[in-house]
Design an enzyme around this catalytic site. Structure first.
Site, PDB file in Angstrom:
ATOM      1  N   ASP A 451      16.238 -44.650   0.016  1.00  0.00           N
ATOM      2  CA  ASP A 451      16.020 -45.296  -1.308  1.00  0.00           C
ATOM      3  C   ASP A 451      17.295 -45.894  -1.871  1.00  0.00           C
ATOM      4  OD1 ASP A 451      15.451 -46.010  -3.888  1.00  0.00           O
ATOM      5  OD2 ASP A 451      14.097 -44.312  -4.112  1.00  0.00           O
ATOM      6  N   HIS A 452      17.323 -47.248  -2.158  1.00  0.00           N
ATOM      7  CA  HIS A 452      18.590 -47.559  -2.511  1.00  0.00           C
ATOM      8  C   HIS A 452      19.250 -47.225  -3.997  1.00  0.00           C
ATOM      9  CE1 HIS A 452      22.419 -49.730  -1.323  1.00  0.00           C
ATOM     10  NE2 HIS A 452      21.788 -50.633  -0.427  1.00  0.00           N
TER      11      HIS A 452
END
Length: 481
Positions: A451-452
């Site tokens: 998850d950036h």
């Protein structure tokens, strides 16, 4: 969960199965009408969105009625069966085949306001929740006045249904302002959330009962029609006319399989992950020759055998200790990243009912032997469909060994609401430069989808490089043990 209806007969309702589950499908009845049951004896096997579970009855006595046929979906709180308790129940014949007794598979029939109870019966197959003849109108909703319309022995299914249901339209002089017949409150909520008028649908269930498949089909048809640039929009009735004749089965367009139970839950979760998580993937090839040798040496010694998955899991927990950002979740409402202090490691397991992700609690505190034992136990339970909701939820990081399917790489979808997933491909002999010379080594591809929002590429790359270093040189792992 239950209440006394006449002092001797108790009604047992589908209990809350935990973890936010709101419905279950009856898979197999374990008792029949007339059977004598003991307290806490399993009476029905149901499938939830999490797993297959056996539901025990809290009463002892004689089963006088069952509600719902196998394959029927019931909401939590719906009646499952009634049990006659007390001395008089013990004196009843085990299988009363007389005209006053209920046949096996029968259900009580009544027409009462919500909360009232009246006795009555009908033959097997005439009534069931969501089946032929027994239509539960507005059951489980807050809409009033909700009424249960059930077939009495002297009536036919069509005679008991309100006029207009035969052609799929829940409108007549008596029911024009009343609730539309739907299979469960979840269907009503789905329609409400999408501004869909249930009165414009043609239910494909018995007597026009609107099923979840009908609502989902109408929503898809409406979306597809709205996407077209040419041609007038269809009237609501035209959309309804496209509803399938049956929610499942072979049609002119192919084979339809309802997304429900475990498969439905997985589909919903994967879709939500794609909608909410801005994910990215990085990968690296690693020489796993030394790791395989280390495992062979471990298993040559006395004691339980160590699985490769357990060694990879131990590497993951060590990597998460160094890069805790990846053991996180995002609180979207508070707009906060929540970093977790325990590693509950999920692992993907393929079963006949679909992909499930059992969770090993406190994986960071377990050694390779303990992890091997947990993986074996949970995998066996998953294939047998006996995982509890607690064993399928609460994961903080997932390990996906897709190499067992014979593939080298993948870009896995993050198991929402986690922040990352490590994918492991197959380990195969490949040409590799080892100590300055070309050699055949055991090579594996590792991929990390993250998850950036919780970290940038530097953190994700550092995590993956550490994992690869431990795979190539297991002695690196000793520094963190």
């Amino acid at each position: 969960m239950a209440h006394a209806s006449d002092g001797r007969s108790l009604e047992f309702k589908l209990p809350d199965l935990g973890e936010g589950l709101t419905e279950a499908e009856i898979v197999r009845w374990m008792v029949e009408v007339g059977d004598v049951v003991a307290v806490d004896q399993p009476v029905v096997e149901v499938e939830t969105a999490k797993a297959m579970v056996e539901v025990p009855c809290p009463y002892g006595g004689v089963v006088t009625a069952r509600f719902g046929a196998e394959g029927t979906e019931l909401p939590v709180g719906a009646p499952l069966l009634t049990v006659a308790v007390g001395e008089s129940a013990a004196d009843r014949p085990a299988r009363d085949s007389g005209t006053g007794g209920a046949a096996a598979g029968s259900t009580p029939v009544e027409e009462t306001k919500a909360g009232e109870t009246k006795s009555g019966e009908t033959k097997a197959g005439e009534t069931k929740a969501g089946g032929s003849g027994n239509v539960l109108v507005g059951y489980g909703t807050s809409e009033a006045p909700a009424r249960r319309r059930r077939v009495r022995p002297a009536q036919s299914a069509s005679a008991a249904a309100p006029s207009g249901w035969a052609n799929g339209r829940a409108r007549d002089a008596d029911a024009a302002d009343g609730p539309v017949p739907v299979i469960s409150p979840l269907v009503r909520r789905l329609a409400r959330q999408n501004d869909l008028d249930l009165r414009e649908l043609t239910g494909s269930g018995p007597d026009g009962l609107i099923l979840r498949a009908d609502v989902e089909y109408a929503l898809r048809a409406t979306a597809a029609q709205g996407a077209r640039t040419a041609g007038p929009a269809p009237e609501p009735q035209a959309v309804a006319a496209q509803a399938p004749a049956a929610p499942a089965g072979r049609t002119s367009g192919g084979l339809r399989t309802p997304l429900k139970g475990v498969r439905g839950a997985v589909a919903d979760k994967l879709s939500r992950s794609r909608r909410e998580i801005p994910d990215a993937t990085c990968w690296v090839d690693a020489d796993a020759t030394e790791l395989m040798r280390a495992r062979t040496a471990m298993n040559a010694a006395a004691g339980p055998r160590i699985s490769l998955l357990a060694l990879l899991a131990r590497i993951c927990t060590a990597a998460l200790a160094r890069f805790p950002e990846l053991n996180s979740t995002v609180d979207t409402e508070a707009r906060e990243v929540v970093q977790l202090d325990r590693v509950h490691l999920g692992f993907a397991a393929q079963t006949d009912r679909g992909l499930v992700v059992p969770v090993v609690r406190d994986a960071h505190a377990r050694d390779a032997e303990g992890l091997t034992a947990q993986f074996a136990r949970l995998t066996e339970a998953a294939r047998a469909g006996r995982l509890t909701p607690g064993e399928l939820t609460g994961g903080t990081f997932t390990l996906n060994n897709y190499g067992v399917f014979g593939v080298d790489g993948s870009t896995p979808i993050i198991n929402h609401p986690e922040a990352a997933m490590l994918g492991v491909g197959r380990i195969v002999p490949k040409p590799w430069v080892h100590e300055g010379e070309l050699a055949v080594r055991q090579v594996v591809q590792l991929s990390l989808t993250f998850d950036h929002r919780v970290c940038d590429g530097g953190t994700a790359g550092g995590f993956l490089r550490y994992v690869a270093d431990c795979v190539e040189q297991p002695a690196v792992l000793l520094r963190t043990l």
